[in-house]
Design an enzyme around this catalytic site. Structure first.
Site, PDB file in Angstrom:
ATOM      1  N   SER A   1     -13.740  56.397 -33.896  1.00 20.19           N
ATOM      2  CA  SER A   1     -14.477  55.675 -33.243  1.00 20.19           C
ATOM      3  C   SER A   1     -14.027  54.713 -31.988  1.00 20.19           C
ATOM      4  O   SER A   1     -14.588  54.737 -30.929  1.00 20.19           O
ATOM      5  CB  SER A   1     -14.877  54.447 -34.228  1.00 20.19           C
ATOM      6  OG  SER A   1     -15.903  54.971 -35.321  1.00 20.19           O
TER       7      SER A   1
ATOM      8  N   TYR B   1     -22.088  60.635 -40.008  1.00 15.35           N
ATOM      9  CA  TYR B   1     -22.066  61.823 -39.220  1.00 15.35           C
ATOM     10  C   TYR B   1     -23.381  62.679 -39.250  1.00 15.35           C
ATOM     11  O   TYR B   1     -24.332  62.446 -40.399  1.00 15.35           O
ATOM     12  CB  TYR B   1     -21.098  62.578 -39.395  1.00 15.35           C
ATOM     13  CG  TYR B   1     -19.565  62.097 -39.243  1.00 15.35           C
ATOM     14  CD1 TYR B   1     -19.104  62.301 -38.309  1.00 15.35           C
ATOM     15  CD2 TYR B   1     -19.146  61.560 -40.490  1.00 15.35           C
ATOM     16  CE1 TYR B   1     -17.690  61.694 -37.809  1.00 15.35           C
ATOM     17  CE2 TYR B   1     -17.655  61.186 -40.160  1.00 15.35           C
ATOM     18  CZ  TYR B   1     -17.038  60.993 -38.935  1.00 15.35           C
ATOM     19  OH  TYR B   1     -15.758  60.716 -38.883  1.00 15.35           O
TER      20      TYR B   1
END
Length: 375
Positions: A132, A229
């Site tokens: 991230s 995801y």
């Protein structure tokens, strides 16, 4: 507890796994820190800054001597770790699927390898998530790279000589990188649209002031949203998306692709025919180029021109902002180790039953133990 911070040896790697800020924090926990000379040079951190923070500076052999924890950005080759203590923790982005032989070598050498890119996407681990933090910077930099290649202005400009139209930017894949790309392109004044296979991202796109482009009434992906995801698209969805996207891409000035599926080659989002449909001077930035690429014709590490379209395929895009990328990455590593630090033991205690530990641990006691590699 001795922590070693190594100079990265991979081609093009500019980041470093610790900063003076995190060195001080580790020392405050009771650890000693050794930094290989020159480790932070490409991230604009001088050896003196590490020394002032309390780290010992030396060559690789001196840095590794007796190290209990080895911090890296990319996984160090096992043969370069001579001198590290028995059972030392290797904490880095280890590319377990692409570098399986290296993982096996860590196990054979008795190291406990911890792959930071395997960090579970759970609330407790957000501050430890290197994917991230680095993707956020990559999304930002992708827009700047596109602007540098694009031969026109981004915002609409009204002048006495006439009006300049706003650039049209299309972001494909709305994860962390995609969201930052949308926000950055909007700040630069572009007209932005975006798409993703996960319908839940529609509101995120709209919240940033961009136009969502979605396939409607077609079965999407298996395990949509699993672990934060995307999964693989169904054949029906792929066909419907290709038809929708083809018409949209032809009208865009800039396209940024960010789609990745962990452990698999990057999905192909843009075909050669779609590239050819774009007008001369258009730009595509492929953030997945190192995993095979979302764009047909993109080349890892190169900026290529196909007809009149420029396709940008820079490697290690976050590393193109080395100072900030290093600062965020180093905090991720400290947050991870600090969360498990036992003050009485003077070291991190990694319990087998912990979800985070089970997620990132690749090797232990001479064996590969991660279920994603042993299944």
């Amino acid at each position: 507890m001795r922590i070693a911070v190594l100079t990265e040896r991979a081609d093009g790697e500019t980041r470093v796994a610790a900063t003076p800020e995190t060195v001080k924090k580790f020392i405050a926990l009771g650890a000693s820190v050794a930094v290989e000379a020159g480790a932070g040079t490409r991230a604009a951190i001088a050896d003196d800054a590490y020394a002032q923070a309390g780290a010992a500076i030396g060559d690789r052999a001196a840095t590794l001597a007796g190290a209990d924890i080895v911090l890296g950005v990319q996984g160090p080759a096992p043969e370069t770790l001579a001198g590290a203590g028995p059972g030392a923790l290797i904490v880095a982005a280890l590319d377990p699927f692409g570098q399986r032989a290296r993982v096996d070598a860590y196990a054979a050498a008795g190291y406990e390898a911890l792959a930071m890119e395997f960090m579970p996407r759970i609330t407790r681990a957000q501050s430890m998530d290197i994917l991230s933090s680095q993707s956020n910077l990559a999304g930002y930099k992708a827009v700047l790279d596109a602007a540098a290649e694009y031969g026109r202005a981004f915002p609409m400009m009204m002048t006495a000589a006439g009006t300049v139209s706003a650039a049209r930017v299309f972001v494909m894949g709305v994860g962390v990188a995609g969201l930052q790309a949308i926000a950055t392109a909007r700040r630069l004044g572009a007209q932005v649209s975006a798409t993703d296979v996960r319908s839940a991202t529609r509101e995120q796109i709209q919240s940033l002031g961009a136009k969502p482009v979605f396939v409607e009434d077609v079965r999407g992906i298996e395990g949509e949203g699993s672990g934060g995801y995307a999964g693989e698209m169904s054949p029906e969805y792929q066909a419907a998306q290709a038809a929708l996207v083809s018409g949209h891409i032809a009208k865009q000035d800039i396209v940024i692709t960010t789609a990745l599926i962990p452990g698999r080659a990057a999905p192909r989002l843009i075909s050669a025919a779609q590239v050819a449909s774009m007008r001369a001077g258009s730009v595509i930035v492929d953030l997945a180029v190192e995993q095979g690429g979302n764009v047909e014709g993109s080349v890892a590490g190169e900026v290529v021109r196909v007809g009149g379209v420029t396709i940008v395929g820079h490697r290690n895009v976050a590393g193109r902002l080395a100072a900030d990328a290093s600062a965020l990455y180093a905090r991720n590593l400290f947050n991870f180790l600090g969360a498990f630090w036992d003050k009485d033991a003077g070291r991190p205690v990694l319990l087998d039953a912990d979800e985070i530990v089970a997620g990132v641990r690749l090797t232990k006691d001479g064996r590969v133990v991660n279920p994603r590699l042993t299944a």
